[in-house]
Design a protein around this motif. Sequence first.
Motif, PDB file in Angstrom:
ATOM      1  N   MET A 168      56.643  73.133 -43.064  1.00 51.20           N
ATOM      2  CA  MET A 168      56.661  73.694 -41.725  1.00 51.20           C
ATOM      3  C   MET A 168      55.241  73.995 -41.243  1.00 51.20           C
ATOM      4  SD  MET A 168      58.223  77.253 -40.277  1.00 51.20           S
ATOM      5  CE  MET A 168      56.762  78.081 -40.888  1.00 51.20           C
ATOM      6  N   ASN A 169      54.426  74.533 -42.127  1.00 52.97           N
ATOM      7  CA  ASN A 169      53.057  74.873 -41.760  1.00 52.97           C
ATOM      8  C   ASN A 169      52.260  73.616 -41.405  1.00 52.97           C
ATOM      9  OD1 ASN A 169      51.332  77.063 -41.295  1.00 52.97           O
ATOM     10  ND2 ASN A 169      50.225  76.683 -43.198  1.00 52.97           N
ATOM     11  N   GLU A 170      52.542  72.523 -42.089  1.00 52.98           N
ATOM     12  CA  GLU A 170      51.874  71.268 -41.790  1.00 52.98           C
ATOM     13  C   GLU A 170      52.255  70.778 -40.391  1.00 52.98           C
ATOM     14  OE1 GLU A 170      49.323  68.262 -42.049  1.00 52.98           O
ATOM     15  OE2 GLU A 170      49.520  69.866 -43.537  1.00 52.98           O
ATOM     16  N   ARG A 171      53.533  70.919 -40.047  1.00 57.03           N
ATOM     17  CA  ARG A 171      53.974  70.537 -38.705  1.00 57.03           C
ATOM     18  C   ARG A 171      53.298  71.409 -37.641  1.00 57.03           C
ATOM     19  NH1 ARG A 171      59.587  71.257 -37.632  1.00 57.03           N
ATOM     20  NH2 ARG A 171      59.870  72.493 -39.528  1.00 57.03           N
ATOM     21  N   LEU A 172      53.169  72.701 -37.952  1.00 54.00           N
ATOM     22  CA  LEU A 172      52.507  73.621 -37.030  1.00 54.00           C
ATOM     23  C   LEU A 172      51.046  73.237 -36.812  1.00 54.00           C
ATOM     24  CD1 LEU A 172      53.672  77.288 -37.764  1.00 54.00           C
ATOM     25  CD2 LEU A 172      53.437  76.197 -35.535  1.00 54.00           C
ATOM     26  N   LYS A 173      50.354  72.908 -37.904  1.00 56.34           N
ATOM     27  CA  LYS A 173      48.945  72.536 -37.798  1.00 56.34           C
ATOM     28  C   LYS A 173      48.784  71.273 -36.955  1.00 56.34           C
ATOM     29  CE  LYS A 173      47.272  74.637 -42.098  1.00 56.34           C
ATOM     30  NZ  LYS A 173      46.735  74.376 -43.468  1.00 56.34           N
ATOM     31  N   GLN A 174      49.652  70.300 -37.180  1.00 53.70           N
ATOM     32  CA  GLN A 174      49.595  69.069 -36.396  1.00 53.70           C
ATOM     33  C   GLN A 174      49.830  69.356 -34.919  1.00 53.70           C
ATOM     34  OE1 GLN A 174      52.412  66.375 -38.179  1.00 53.70           O
ATOM     35  NE2 GLN A 174      51.203  66.095 -40.036  1.00 53.70           N
ATOM     36  N   PHE A 175      50.772  70.274 -34.651  1.00 54.66           N
ATOM     37  CA  PHE A 175      51.072  70.663 -33.275  1.00 54.66           C
ATOM     38  C   PHE A 175      49.866  71.361 -32.637  1.00 54.66           C
ATOM     39  CE2 PHE A 175      52.852  74.064 -30.455  1.00 54.66           C
ATOM     40  CZ  PHE A 175      53.263  73.239 -29.434  1.00 54.66           C
ATOM     41  N   GLU A 176      49.240  72.282 -33.378  1.00 56.70           N
ATOM     42  CA  GLU A 176      48.126  73.058 -32.844  1.00 56.70           C
ATOM     43  C   GLU A 176      46.878  72.210 -32.629  1.00 56.70           C
ATOM     44  OE1 GLU A 176      47.957  76.110 -35.784  1.00 56.70           O
ATOM     45  OE2 GLU A 176      49.399  77.401 -34.757  1.00 56.70           O
ATOM     46  N   GLU A 177      46.784  71.086 -33.307  1.00 56.93           N
ATOM     47  CA  GLU A 177      45.629  70.201 -33.157  1.00 56.93           C
ATOM     48  C   GLU A 177      45.732  69.323 -31.912  1.00 56.93           C
ATOM     49  OE1 GLU A 177      45.551  68.083 -36.808  1.00 56.93           O
ATOM     50  OE2 GLU A 177      44.707  69.755 -37.965  1.00 56.93           O
ATOM     51  N   GLN A 178      46.900  69.293 -31.301  1.00 54.03           N
ATOM     52  CA  GLN A 178      47.099  68.473 -30.109  1.00 54.03           C
ATOM     53  C   GLN A 178      46.451  69.133 -28.888  1.00 54.03           C
ATOM     54  OE1 GLN A 178      48.564  65.478 -30.056  1.00 54.03           O
ATOM     55  NE2 GLN A 178      49.003  65.570 -32.247  1.00 54.03           N
ATOM     56  N   PRO A 179      46.044  68.343 -27.890  1.00 54.78           N
ATOM     57  CA  PRO A 179      45.551  68.936 -26.639  1.00 54.78           C
ATOM     58  C   PRO A 179      46.621  69.828 -26.017  1.00 54.78           C
ATOM     59  CG  PRO A 179      45.098  66.578 -26.721  1.00 54.78           C
ATOM     60  CD  PRO A 179      45.997  66.875 -27.881  1.00 54.78           C
ATOM     61  N   GLU A 180      46.178  70.794 -25.241  1.00 59.29           N
ATOM     62  CA  GLU A 180      47.107  71.750 -24.643  1.00 59.29           C
ATOM     63  C   GLU A 180      48.186  71.062 -23.811  1.00 59.29           C
ATOM     64  OE1 GLU A 180      48.952  75.297 -23.730  1.00 59.29           O
ATOM     65  OE2 GLU A 180      47.401  74.884 -25.230  1.00 59.29           O
ATOM     66  N   ALA A 181      47.826  70.029 -23.087  1.00 56.62           N
ATOM     67  CA  ALA A 181      48.810  69.322 -22.256  1.00 56.62           C
ATOM     68  C   ALA A 181      49.911  68.705 -23.116  1.00 56.62           C
ATOM     69  CB  ALA A 181      48.118  68.234 -21.432  1.00 56.62           C
ATOM     70  N   VAL A 182      49.539  68.157 -24.270  1.00 56.88           N
ATOM     71  CA  VAL A 182      50.531  67.563 -25.172  1.00 56.88           C
ATOM     72  C   VAL A 182      51.443  68.646 -25.743  1.00 56.88           C
ATOM     73  CG1 VAL A 182      50.862  66.281 -27.323  1.00 56.88           C
ATOM     74  CG2 VAL A 182      49.039  65.624 -25.749  1.00 56.88           C
ATOM     75  N   ARG A 183      50.864  69.783 -26.116  1.00 58.41           N
ATOM     76  CA  ARG A 183      51.678  70.885 -26.656  1.00 58.41           C
ATOM     77  C   ARG A 183      52.689  71.359 -25.612  1.00 58.41           C
ATOM     78  NH1 ARG A 183      46.660  72.870 -28.723  1.00 58.41           N
ATOM     79  NH2 ARG A 183      46.700  74.684 -27.343  1.00 58.41           N
ATOM     80  N   ARG A 184      52.251  71.421 -24.365  1.00 59.64           N
ATOM     81  CA  ARG A 184      53.164  71.871 -23.310  1.00 59.64           C
ATOM     82  C   ARG A 184      54.294  70.856 -23.098  1.00 59.64           C
ATOM     83  NH1 ARG A 184      51.452  76.357 -20.628  1.00 59.64           N
ATOM     84  NH2 ARG A 184      49.259  76.909 -20.810  1.00 59.64           N
ATOM     85  N   LYS A 185      53.963  69.567 -23.142  1.00 56.23           N
ATOM     86  CA  LYS A 185      55.006  68.560 -22.989  1.00 56.23           C
ATOM     87  C   LYS A 185      56.034  68.663 -24.112  1.00 56.23           C
ATOM     88  CE  LYS A 185      56.038  63.643 -23.039  1.00 56.23           C
ATOM     89  NZ  LYS A 185      56.929  63.797 -24.229  1.00 56.23           N
ATOM     90  N   LEU A 186      55.568  68.827 -25.358  1.00 56.25           N
ATOM     91  CA  LEU A 186      56.483  68.958 -26.489  1.00 56.25           C
ATOM     92  C   LEU A 186      57.361  70.197 -26.333  1.00 56.25           C
ATOM     93  CD1 LEU A 186      54.052  68.010 -29.389  1.00 56.25           C
ATOM     94  CD2 LEU A 186      56.043  66.695 -28.639  1.00 56.25           C
TER      95      LEU A 186
END
Length: 258
Positions: free
Chosen positions: A102-120
């Motif tokens: 789960m932490n690995e998924r979180l890190k991958q998510f946090e490394e994305q640009p803010e716009a990508v995180r918002r889309k997800l």
Amino acid sequence: VKMSGYILCQIKRAKIPYYIVNISTNIYSIEELCYYMYHNIYLLDDTIINEQLCVWIRDELHLRRLYQKLYPRLDERSNIGEFILPIFKEINYLSHDQFKEMNERLKQFEEQPEAVRRKLKGDYLVEHEKYINAIRVYQSALEDVKDTNLGEQFTGSVYNNMGCAYASLFQMEEALECFRKSYEFLHSRAALKSYLFAVHMNNGREAYEQLAHELDVDAETRKEMDAQMAEAMKVELPKDLDSALTAWTRDYHRNTGL
């Protein structure tokens, strides 16, 4: 622990629930909190990682020591994994391997640009049928994308998904505008079909025929759409229409991968 749809509580349930804004849900126990966090990592933002949650854990669940671990970490909430780790450890909710994954998924998510995180996040909200919240998030993603190099493919995909959210609310004028913009960015067959469907549903058969002619839609695509729309026109009850629209939205996501 989740068994047969029920979560077995090791700690006393709260009398006053904690309200999770993102999905409009009350939670009453630390087990429910862990379940939400584990299954909705894209929704872990300041609407749940905040002082109110810490106070609720202290006052309603009477977990003062956990509160004392969490409160100082609020200033470091950029690392969500470090904040939520003590919550999972409190009841040994996850195995070491599960938390690591789960932490690995979180890190991958946090490394994305803010716009990508918002889309997800918007896509997750659509899955929870929280369409209004999803639309707000998609709109903010479109604002964020202006300062990135994500390109037209990303922008078009946000407009497509926002169009699906509007369509699920039966706000067809807004959906039509989103699908129009999406097609302008993507020029894909899937985007074209969504645009034409929205025109037909909002403006009728004549407008659909005119647009199909203007866009020089090929015979095979026209045939497919005519069959799908003929099937849709058989629907009479609002409940069935809602089901048909939901199926259309899911089919779009499945076909485009967006």
